[in-house]
Design an enzyme around this catalytic site. Structure first.
Site, PDB file in Angstrom:
ATOM      1  N   LYS A  58      -4.438  -4.028   3.513  1.00 35.95           N
ATOM      2  CA  LYS A  58      -3.556  -2.871   3.552  1.00 35.95           C
ATOM      3  C   LYS A  58      -3.486  -2.238   2.182  1.00 35.95           C
ATOM      4  O   LYS A  58      -3.327  -2.968   1.204  1.00 35.95           O
ATOM      5  CB  LYS A  58      -2.161  -3.356   3.983  1.00 35.95           C
ATOM      6  CG  LYS A  58      -1.094  -2.311   3.968  1.00 35.95           C
ATOM      7  CD  LYS A  58       0.226  -2.918   4.319  1.00 35.95           C
ATOM      8  CE  LYS A  58       1.276  -1.862   4.104  1.00 35.95           C
ATOM      9  NZ  LYS A  58       2.595  -2.405   4.159  1.00 35.95           N
ATOM     10  N   LYS A  86      -2.519  -7.164   0.236  1.00 33.72           N
ATOM     11  CA  LYS A  86      -1.691  -5.956   0.249  1.00 33.72           C
ATOM     12  C   LYS A  86      -1.589  -5.416  -1.169  1.00 33.72           C
ATOM     13  O   LYS A  86      -1.134  -6.103  -2.077  1.00 33.72           O
ATOM     14  CB  LYS A  86      -0.302  -6.298   0.787  1.00 33.72           C
ATOM     15  CG  LYS A  86       0.650  -5.116   0.818  1.00 33.72           C
ATOM     16  CD  LYS A  86       1.930  -5.490   1.519  1.00 33.72           C
ATOM     17  CE  LYS A  86       2.940  -4.370   1.472  1.00 33.72           C
ATOM     18  NZ  LYS A  86       4.170  -4.749   2.162  1.00 33.72           N
TER      19      LYS A  86
END
Ligand code: PBG
Length: 344
Positions: free
Chosen positions: A264, A211
């Protein structure tokens, strides 16, 4: 002129489907749902047209709407009734997610995944309790210049204890899958142990393994009221410049027992999606985040892009890069679009 090779032969209408390399199905998609303990009625999220925060009482109806489109899985995010420095409402038995989970899992067939993080629950908006950062000796040496405020950062190991409590409380309330998103070191292992200890060895973990500290989360932070009150998340989320480090993060999560590994955001990081796909043998998820959604919505509103087409093309690209599943605010619209295409 040698025209032995004419790739156009396979681009004719009746054969195009047969040679298509990538498919997109409603079953590949996960729809994020925002449940708000402070709301009495649905509140539209301005920066994410078509999305709303729904009161707990409306959470079942909201999930049923998702299921009607053919999407079978949801990811729940909660906005608690109150916040404190520790984020204690995140693991309360009567917390917003716990209440919504009990209702959704008893009244619908949805596969329910919960985002496990503290940023929506702490009053400072960071992803865990804070501690003063340890600084290098020379920086702490007295200087004549203006004295600096001590730098605060998230206390990694204290956060792990909170994540364990949140995860087991979600599992007790019926969560089908746990998705830790805080980028704490050791979070997957700690959560796996806690779940197993409490008899939830059947509950998988989808780790937000890679992330990035991304500016594309802006609209989500409005939606979930989780913007950091000061500073940024660079101390725990990844530097967008780094790709080798992504594989290291993914490897650590794989070793700790992550069942699914997520990258992400999605579109600006398709190289990472594809690298994680190649390197590991587990399902790869990609999160097509709020900013990716908002920018297409905004351009479509101006009449500059055809929304259905760019949404579909975005999700297809994410699958082509190697994602098996996609979290996306387009889930419902694209699923309906795919179903309509099939009827034609
Ligand atoms: C919580 C969390 C965030 C998102 C998902 N889980 C926000 C953040 O890390 O700042 C972002 C999702 C999106 O932008 O759609 N940590």
């Amino acid at each position: 002129m040698d025209l032995t090779h004419r790739p156009r032969r396979l681009r004719q209408d009746r054969v195009r489907g047969l040679v298509s390399e990538t498919s997109l199905e409603p079953a590949d998609l996960i729809a994020p749902v925002f449940v708000d303990a402070t709301a009495d009625e649905r509140v539209p999220i301005e920066s994410m047209p078509g999305h709303e925060r729904v009161p707990i009482d409306d959470s079942v109806a909201r999930v049923e709407e998702v299921l009607e489109t053919g999407v079978e899985a949801v990811m729940l995010f909660g906005i608690p009734e109150s916040k404190d420095s520790e984020g204690s409402r995140a693991w309360a038995e009567d917390g917003v997610i716990q209440e919504a989970l009990r209702r959704i899992t008893s009244e619908t067939d949805a596969y329910v995944i919960t985002d496990v993080c503290l940023c929506e629950y702490t009053d400072h908006g960071h992803c865990g309790p804070l501690e003063e950062e340890l600084r290098a000796e020379e920086e702490v040496v007295e200087s004549d210049g203006p004295t600096c405020e001590p730098t605060l950062t998230v206390d990694n190991d204290a956060t792990l204890e909170a994540l364990e409590k949140i995860s087991t409380s979600h599992a007790r309330a019926g969560a089908d899958m746990i998705a830790p998103s805080g980028m704490m070191d050791g979070m997957v292992g700690a959560i796996r142990d806690a779940l197993d200890r409490d008899g939830f060895e059947h509950v998988p973990i989808m780790s937000y393994a890679v992330k990035y500290e991304s500016a594309f989360y802006g609209p989500f932070r409005d939606a979930a009221d989780g913007a950091p009150a000061f500073g940024n998340r660079r101390h725990y989320q990844m530097d967008p410049a780094n790709a080798r480090e992504a594989l290291r993060e993914a490897r650590l999560d794989a070793e700790q027992g992550a069942d699914v590994m997520m990258v992400k955001p999605a579109l600006p990081y398709l190289d990472i999606v594809s690298a994680v796909r190649r390197e590991f043998d587990r399902p790869v998820a990609a999160y097509n985040v709020s900013g990716e959604y908002a920018m297409l919505q905004a351009a479509a509103e101006k009449g500059w892009l055809e929304l259905d087409d760019v949404a579909l093309e975005s999700l297809l690209s994410i699958k082509r890069a190697g994602a098996d599943l996609i979290l996306t605010y387009f889930a419902e619209d694209v699923a309906e679009h795919l179903a309509a295409d099939r009827r034609r």
